[in-house]
Design a protein around this motif. Structure first.
Motif, mmCIF file in Angstrom:
data_model
loop_
_atom_site.group_PDB
_atom_site.id
_atom_site.type_symbol
_atom_site.label_atom_id
_atom_site.label_comp_id
_atom_site.label_asym_id
_atom_site.label_seq_id
_atom_site.Cartn_x
_atom_site.Cartn_y
_atom_site.Cartn_z
ATOM 1 N N ILE A 28 23.586 9.410 64.925
ATOM 2 C CA ILE A 28 23.943 10.152 66.138
ATOM 3 C C ILE A 28 23.749 9.323 67.406
ATOM 4 C CG2 ILE A 28 23.203 12.278 64.975
ATOM 5 C CD1 ILE A 28 20.802 12.410 66.849
ATOM 6 N N THR A 29 24.406 9.767 68.469
ATOM 7 C CA THR A 29 24.055 9.361 69.832
ATOM 8 C C THR A 29 23.401 10.549 70.502
ATOM 9 O OG1 THR A 29 25.613 7.566 70.312
ATOM 10 C CG2 THR A 29 24.992 8.959 72.143
ATOM 11 N N THR B 264 35.955 12.781 62.484
ATOM 12 C CA THR B 264 35.546 14.116 62.934
ATOM 13 C C THR B 264 34.400 13.971 63.920
ATOM 14 O OG1 THR B 264 36.174 15.122 60.822
ATOM 15 C CG2 THR B 264 34.703 16.386 62.251
ATOM 16 N N LEU B 265 34.596 14.404 65.145
ATOM 17 C CA LEU B 265 33.553 14.368 66.171
ATOM 18 C C LEU B 265 32.711 15.634 66.060
ATOM 19 C CD1 LEU B 265 32.259 13.184 68.749
ATOM 20 C CD2 LEU B 265 34.004 14.417 70.060
ATOM 21 N N VAL B 266 31.408 15.455 65.873
ATOM 22 C CA VAL B 266 30.479 16.584 65.772
ATOM 23 C C VAL B 266 29.622 16.611 67.030
ATOM 24 C CG1 VAL B 266 28.630 17.651 64.425
ATOM 25 C CG2 VAL B 266 30.454 16.375 63.255
ATOM 26 N N MET C 229 25.767 13.887 69.587
ATOM 27 C CA MET C 229 27.080 13.818 68.955
ATOM 28 C C MET C 229 27.019 12.815 67.809
ATOM 29 S SD MET C 229 29.783 13.747 72.151
ATOM 30 C CE MET C 229 29.534 14.752 73.623
ATOM 31 N N ALA C 230 27.956 12.959 66.875
ATOM 32 C CA ALA C 230 28.035 12.045 65.735
ATOM 33 C C ALA C 230 29.479 11.934 65.275
ATOM 34 C CB ALA C 230 27.151 12.533 64.593
ATOM 35 N N GLN D 52 30.981 5.301 78.391
ATOM 36 C CA GLN D 52 31.410 4.176 77.568
ATOM 37 C C GLN D 52 30.351 3.696 76.589
ATOM 38 O OE1 GLN D 52 34.392 2.998 77.306
ATOM 39 N NE2 GLN D 52 35.421 3.933 79.068
ATOM 40 N N ASN D 53 29.069 3.736 76.974
ATOM 41 C CA ASN D 53 28.037 3.207 76.083
ATOM 42 C C ASN D 53 27.657 4.184 74.987
ATOM 43 O OD1 ASN D 53 26.819 4.858 78.024
ATOM 44 N ND2 ASN D 53 24.889 3.737 77.967
ATOM 45 N N ALA D 54 28.376 5.299 74.886
ATOM 46 C CA ALA D 54 28.216 6.206 73.733
ATOM 47 C C ALA D 54 29.242 5.921 72.648
ATOM 48 C CB ALA D 54 28.350 7.667 74.195
#
Length: 475
Positions: free
Chosen positions: A138-139, A372-374, A405-406, A471-473
């Motif tokens: 994750i982020t 898939t964005l969670v 998010m992941a 951007q850094n995510a």
């Protein structure tokens, strides 16, 4: 100008219903291009190459406390019971603490124990051991910020980019922008769990001024997914098909006469409902899932739950649904009855911990996580100060809270933003809701500045006139 001359609209309105039948067959033919056949459910091209195709948004209604979940603050623990310095709270407004409750400046140390996890060394409380195990997937956004501190308007803001009723939700904007991969299930689906639905109600998944085709469709977590979807007794599938064909022909004739796009929505909705009579029961039948999968989520067959909804979210995305939103309550930890940071907080974390992590693991096992964005988070966070009701709780806080998010192009094992020693505000890289929205759209191949809809003489967008991609995510 010859007023007797027939316009194109008049020409079509005077034609026989046979011409309408030809147009209707084109309208509902999925093989025709969207420009030629305005079927709103067809996939559409993004602005640029996307990293994600679908979104699953786990919305934690009520405002989860970051201090009992993700943002370990040793200084806050050390100074428990002291007054927070005036420079933090001077000029700030809170939902209740300025009026009804005393001792509103007393710091409240974390109630739960914390440990670091994964190669990233992220902090997680003991309440969420399963989510802690996916730290390197994750982020974590620790410096999220919003504008509104009451539940209903804050939920609207998180979903629509404004606290004003009548604006399109994020799921509506996304399905408007790129359509859906499924022609037998809605492109935007909403599932609920917990003791109550989210404050603000259906406005959280409404399409606003966009065509109503793009609004979220709530599905029930067990039994008939939509009430009255099945045919009445004595009406077989052929009879139902014949009825819909007649209704569609009448609707099409009216569409050609008036040009009202909502009639196109009505035609498409009839067709979708007809297809869902077979696709929805198949979706809801989880009996074909392996015991290992059911155990992974903690699903109890036949019992509605957040775990059941997480599994349904994976099944929906597998079948082409573009945007799935799961609402779970109640995270409103003020300290009153049903809202304590002890027993009640333990219950709600237990409800979601296993299934939240299971969804990431299951998507990855199916090769679906990469596109898939969670998303996991609520409408705001909680204050580092205590709100002393029957027990010590925390008030609503908009200046800094945590989401994660992941998948879908998100950098794994990553932390964005740092909060001060008390967790009151960001000391670097504030992540406003508009920035989060811009980032989600970017991952789906949509430029948030270009995704617009003209209404009442103005081009509207999800991010209004704000927002920058974080951007850094990103990978």
């Amino acid at each position: 100008m010859n007023l007797q001359q027939s316009t194109r609209r008049h020409f079509f309105s005077r034609c026989s219903i046979g011409l309408g039948s030809i147009a209707l067959s084109t309208l509902i033919n999925k093989d025709n291009a969207k420009a030629e056949a305005p079927n709103p459910f067809l996939p559409n091209k993004p602005h640029f190459l996307p990293k994600a195709k679908n979104v699953i948004y786990m919305f934690m209604g009520g405002g989860p406390s970051q201090f009992e979940l993700f943002d370990w603050k040793p200084e806050l623990a050390k100074r428990h019971g002291e007054n927070i310095p005036d420079e933090f709270v001077k000029g700030k407004r809170f939902a209740f603490m300025n009026s009804s409750f005393k001792q509103n400046n007393k710091l409240l140390g974390p109630i739960k124990k914390f440990n670091q996890h994964g190669q990233s060394g992220m902090w997680f409380s003991h309440n969420i051991p399963n989510i802690a195990k996916i730290a390197d997937e994750i982020t974590m956004f620790r410096t999220c910020k919003t504008n509104l501190f009451n539940h209903a308007p804050a939920k609207l803001f998180m979903n629509t980019g404004t606290g004003i009723f009548g604006r399109p939700s994020m799921g509506s904007w996304i399905t408007y922008g790129i359509g859906s991969e499924s022609q037998s299930l809605p492109g935007f689906v909403v599932l609920h769990s917990g003791p109550r639905g989210p404050r603000g109600g259906a406005a959280n998944w409404a399409s606003g001024f966009l065509p109503t085709t793009y609004q979220g469709v709530p599905l029930r977590g067990s039994g008939d997914p939509i009430l009255n979807l099945a045919n009445p007794v004595g009406v077989n599938r052929k009879r139902q098909r014949d009825s819909i064909d007649v209704i569609n022909k009448l609707n099409l004739k009216r569409l050609l006469a008036t040009g009202d796009p909502e009639i196109n929505t009505r035609i498409a909705s009839y067709e979708m409902a007809y297809r869902m009579q077979s696709s929805a029961p198949e979706l809801m039948d989880i009996s074909r899932e392996s015991k290992a999968t059911l155990d992974l989520y903690g699903v109890k067959p036949g019992k509605p739950s957040f775990a059941n909804n997480c599994l349904l979210a994976r099944r929906l995305v597998q079948r082409g649904t573009r945007f799935v939103q799961l609402y779970h309550t109640n995270w409103d930890s003020h300290g009153g009855p049903g809202e304590t940071l002890t027993k009640d907080f333990d219950k709600v974390t237990h409800d979601v911990d296993q299934a939240s992590a299971a969804l990431i693991k299951d998507l990855k096992a199916h090769g679906m996580l990469e596109d898939t964005l969670v998303i996991w988070g609520g409408e705001f966070g909680r204050t580092p100060m205590s709100e002393a009701r029957q027990t010590k709780g925390r008030n609503h806080h908009i200046d800094a809270f945590t989401m994660w998010m992941a998948g879908g192009g998100i950098k794994p094992g990553n932390i964005v933003g740092t909060t001060d020693d008390f967790g009151f505000g960001a000391i670097d890289q504030e992540c406003h809701v508009h920035d989060l929205h811009a980032t989600v759209l970017h991952l789906l191949g949509l430029d948030h500045k270009q995704l617009t809809f003209r209404f009442q003489g103005r081009d509207f967008r999800l991010t209004d006139v704000h927002g920058n991609v974080i951007q850094n995510a990103l990978l």
